[in-house]
Motif scaffolding. Structure first.
Motif, PDB file in Angstrom:
ATOM      1  N   GLY A  39       0.941  -6.403   7.421  1.00  0.00           N
ATOM      2  CA  GLY A  39       1.205  -7.803   7.108  1.00  0.00           C
ATOM      3  C   GLY A  39       0.663  -8.235   5.761  1.00  0.00           C
ATOM      4  O   GLY A  39      -0.276  -7.642   5.218  1.00  0.00           O
ATOM      5  N   PHE A  40       1.237  -9.327   5.233  1.00  0.00           N
ATOM      6  CA  PHE A  40       0.828  -9.845   3.926  1.00  0.00           C
ATOM      7  C   PHE A  40      -0.253 -10.909   4.089  1.00  0.00           C
ATOM      8  O   PHE A  40      -0.557 -11.372   5.180  1.00  0.00           O
ATOM      9  N   VAL A  41      -0.835 -11.311   2.961  1.00  0.00           N
ATOM     10  CA  VAL A  41      -1.957 -12.248   2.962  1.00  0.00           C
ATOM     11  C   VAL A  41      -1.509 -13.647   3.382  1.00  0.00           C
ATOM     12  O   VAL A  41      -0.360 -14.048   3.178  1.00  0.00           O
ATOM     13  N   SER A  42      -2.425 -14.395   4.004  1.00  0.00           N
ATOM     14  CA  SER A  42      -2.189 -15.803   4.325  1.00  0.00           C
ATOM     15  C   SER A  42      -3.529 -16.515   4.309  1.00  0.00           C
ATOM     16  O   SER A  42      -4.416 -16.188   5.098  1.00  0.00           O
ATOM     17  N   TRP A  43      -3.684 -17.476   3.414  1.00  0.00           N
ATOM     18  CA  TRP A  43      -4.967 -18.159   3.257  1.00  0.00           C
ATOM     19  C   TRP A  43      -5.095 -19.359   4.190  1.00  0.00           C
ATOM     20  O   TRP A  43      -6.216 -19.725   4.566  1.00  0.00           O
ATOM     21  N   GLU A  44      -3.991 -19.980   4.534  1.00  0.00           N
ATOM     22  CA  GLU A  44      -4.049 -21.208   5.336  1.00  0.00           C
ATOM     23  C   GLU A  44      -4.048 -20.934   6.836  1.00  0.00           C
ATOM     24  O   GLU A  44      -4.652 -21.667   7.613  1.00  0.00           O
ATOM     25  N   THR A  45      -3.348 -19.913   7.262  1.00  0.00           N
ATOM     26  CA  THR A  45      -3.271 -19.552   8.673  1.00  0.00           C
ATOM     27  C   THR A  45      -3.551 -18.059   8.802  1.00  0.00           C
ATOM     28  O   THR A  45      -3.640 -17.344   7.804  1.00  0.00           O
ATOM     29  N   ARG A  46      -3.666 -17.595  10.028  1.00  0.00           N
ATOM     30  CA  ARG A  46      -3.866 -16.180  10.244  1.00  0.00           C
ATOM     31  C   ARG A  46      -2.637 -15.409   9.769  1.00  0.00           C
ATOM     32  O   ARG A  46      -1.506 -15.828  10.013  1.00  0.00           O
ATOM     33  N   PRO A  47      -2.830 -14.294   9.065  1.00  0.00           N
ATOM     34  CA  PRO A  47      -1.670 -13.513   8.612  1.00  0.00           C
ATOM     35  C   PRO A  47      -0.756 -13.137   9.778  1.00  0.00           C
ATOM     36  O   PRO A  47      -1.226 -12.862  10.890  1.00  0.00           O
ATOM     37  N   GLU A  48       0.519 -13.115   9.511  1.00  0.00           N
ATOM     38  CA  GLU A  48       1.493 -12.750  10.530  1.00  0.00           C
ATOM     39  C   GLU A  48       1.775 -11.252  10.488  1.00  0.00           C
ATOM     40  O   GLU A  48       1.565 -10.593   9.466  1.00  0.00           O
ATOM     41  N   PHE A  49       2.269 -10.731  11.604  1.00  0.00           N
ATOM     42  CA  PHE A  49       2.835  -9.393  11.586  1.00  0.00           C
ATOM     43  C   PHE A  49       4.137  -9.447  10.775  1.00  0.00           C
ATOM     44  O   PHE A  49       4.839 -10.452  10.783  1.00  0.00           O
ATOM     45  N   LYS A  68       7.253   1.591  16.348  1.00  0.00           N
ATOM     46  CA  LYS A  68       6.648   0.619  15.436  1.00  0.00           C
ATOM     47  C   LYS A  68       5.175   0.411  15.761  1.00  0.00           C
ATOM     48  O   LYS A  68       4.812   0.245  16.930  1.00  0.00           O
ATOM     49  N   ILE A  69       4.372   0.413  14.717  1.00  0.00           N
ATOM     50  CA  ILE A  69       2.987  -0.057  14.801  1.00  0.00           C
ATOM     51  C   ILE A  69       2.868  -1.202  13.814  1.00  0.00           C
ATOM     52  O   ILE A  69       3.126  -1.036  12.621  1.00  0.00           O
ATOM     53  N   LEU A  70       2.514  -2.378  14.315  1.00  0.00           N
ATOM     54  CA  LEU A  70       2.355  -3.560  13.471  1.00  0.00           C
ATOM     55  C   LEU A  70       0.861  -3.821  13.261  1.00  0.00           C
ATOM     56  O   LEU A  70       0.092  -3.850  14.227  1.00  0.00           O
ATOM     57  N   VAL A  71       0.460  -4.000  12.007  1.00  0.00           N
ATOM     58  CA  VAL A  71      -0.953  -4.180  11.682  1.00  0.00           C
ATOM     59  C   VAL A  71      -1.098  -5.392  10.765  1.00  0.00           C
ATOM     60  O   VAL A  71      -0.252  -5.618   9.888  1.00  0.00           O
ATOM     61  N   ARG A  72      -2.163  -6.161  10.965  1.00  0.00           N
ATOM     62  CA  ARG A  72      -2.469  -7.243  10.035  1.00  0.00           C
ATOM     63  C   ARG A  72      -3.968  -7.283   9.757  1.00  0.00           C
ATOM     64  O   ARG A  72      -4.781  -6.822  10.573  1.00  0.00           O
ATOM     65  N   ASP A  73      -4.307  -7.802   8.593  1.00  0.00           N
ATOM     66  CA  ASP A  73      -5.705  -7.944   8.194  1.00  0.00           C
ATOM     67  C   ASP A  73      -6.067  -9.421   8.293  1.00  0.00           C
ATOM     68  O   ASP A  73      -5.802 -10.200   7.372  1.00  0.00           O
ATOM     69  N   SER A  74      -6.668  -9.806   9.396  1.00  0.00           N
ATOM     70  CA  SER A  74      -6.972 -11.217   9.626  1.00  0.00           C
ATOM     71  C   SER A  74      -8.014 -11.757   8.653  1.00  0.00           C
ATOM     72  O   SER A  74      -8.134 -12.970   8.478  1.00  0.00           O
ATOM     73  N   GLY A  75      -8.775 -10.877   8.020  1.00  0.00           N
ATOM     74  CA  GLY A  75      -9.780 -11.301   7.059  1.00  0.00           C
ATOM     75  C   GLY A  75      -9.291 -11.335   5.624  1.00  0.00           C
ATOM     76  O   GLY A  75     -10.053 -11.694   4.712  1.00  0.00           O
ATOM     77  N   ASN A  76      -8.023 -10.989   5.390  1.00  0.00           N
ATOM     78  CA  ASN A  76      -7.454 -10.996   4.037  1.00  0.00           C
ATOM     79  C   ASN A  76      -8.313 -10.219   3.039  1.00  0.00           C
ATOM     80  O   ASN A  76      -8.565 -10.670   1.918  1.00  0.00           O
ATOM     81  N   SER A  77      -8.754  -9.036   3.440  1.00  0.00           N
ATOM     82  CA  SER A  77      -9.597  -8.192   2.587  1.00  0.00           C
ATOM     83  C   SER A  77      -8.849  -6.953   2.119  1.00  0.00           C
ATOM     84  O   SER A  77      -9.465  -5.922   1.855  1.00  0.00           O
TER      85      SER A  77
END
Length: 324
Positions: A39-49, A68-77
């Motif tokens: 997933g891509f970055v999101s500063w206002e809300t939790r990143p989406e898959f 499919k394996i869907l992954v997101r970085d909730s910390g935007n790091s």
């Protein structure tokens, strides 16, 4: 580690949209292609898959299942800190993903992402030695010094945070990682806009283009430049109805029937500006055709912002897919 994934239920849009997890696995069919989407970055809300709906459309069009394996970085790091369910830092995450791949037993592995997710797709794709990486507008480094040298300050705050409090493992220059992994099988497919970053600029100064060429320098890479798109190249490809065909040919090798696409206003403005700056109609028609538009619609689009249309299509390729 031995994992049993045969009982994993199929994902649906509701689960993907409402899940509180950082990792989701779709129904597994051993032997089929595996796509790992970041997933891509999101500063206002939790990143989406990302890419789940697009991959489902590709399944329908191709008639085959995609693991499919869907992954997101909730910390935007930029996937360098904890990913719940995978690991606390990149090497941890690689180990867990490697175990999942071994359990799924796919025929091929593809890593995909845009922006922050593109960095992850390249980084983990190289570390896992997957067959294909599809990266839309990736950075090629997370290094403060290089960001200052190249004058790319877009995400320098993230780079400073990683520098000041580094995780147990990290990969801060993907071009260097590519050189280290030069003997691997991974083929990079990098799509990026070349529209100038600064408004009203007549020069092609685009930071995504710089990063793409840094990654391509080692070889085994295909570049897809889009001169009338900025950083959000995925949205541009959706708007011009080009994304499905691009994903299909890279992931499954299938060539889809081109979707009819109107020439968007932003593209018409780019054509008008290009003609004003001295580009020939034939050159612009060729560019449009290489990006999937028909000859007739390309001629009509080039004629629209200018007094004359070009009826000659004999020039050589100019801006097209570049294989390095």
């Amino acid at each position: 580690m031995s994992l049993n994934l045969t009982d994993v239920p199929a994902l649906d849009n509701r689960r993907v949209k409402t899940s509180a997890e950082d990792v989701l696995i779709d129904r597994v069919v051993p032997g089929e292609i595996l796509v790992i989407a970041f997933g891509f970055v999101s500063w206002e809300t939790r990143p989406e898959f990302d890419f789940f709906g697009r991959l489902k459309k590709l399944e329908q069009a191709s008639g085959r299942h995609l693991n499919k394996i869907l992954v997101r970085d909730s910390g935007n790091s930029w996937y360098h800190r904890s990913i719940a369910g995978l690991g606390a830092h990149p090497d941890d995450t690689v180990a867990r993903l490697r175990a999942l791949i071994a359990a799924i037993k796919p025929s091929k592995v593809v890593a995909i992402g845009q922006s922050m997710g593109a960095y992850a797709a390249v980084m983990f794709g190289l570390l896992l030695d997957v067959q294909q990486v599809i990266a839309f507008g990736p950075l090629s480094f997370l290094d403060v010094r290089q960001a200052l040298l190249y004058n790319d300050r877009r995400w320098i705050a993230v780079m400073r945070a990683l520098q000041q409090n580094p995780p147990a493992s990290g990969y801060y220059d993907l071009a260097a990682l590519r050189r280290d992994r030069a003997g691997g099988q991974t083929h990079l497919h990098i799509a990026f806009g070349t529209k100038p970053d600064q408004p009203n600029s007549t020069e092609s100064v685009n930071l995504d283009a710089m990063h793409a060429h840094r990654l391509a320098a080692v070889g085994n890479c295909t570049l897809y430049p889009f001169p009338y798109s900025g950083h959000t190249v995925v949205q541009h490809l959706i708007d011009t109805k080009r994304l499905n065909a691009l994903l299909a040919v890279i992931i499954t090798g299938a060539e889809l029937t081109p979707e009819p696409a109107a020439i968007a206003p932003a593209l018409r403005a780019w054509l008008a500006e290009s003609l004003k700056l001295g580009s020939t109609p034939v050159e612009l028609i060729d560019i449009l055709q290489q990006h999937g538009f028909s000859y007739d619609s390309s001629v009509a689009a080039v004629a629209g912002p200018h007094e004359h249309a070009a009826h000659d299509n004999t020039s050589g390729l100019t801006f097209t897919t570049i294989v390095v």
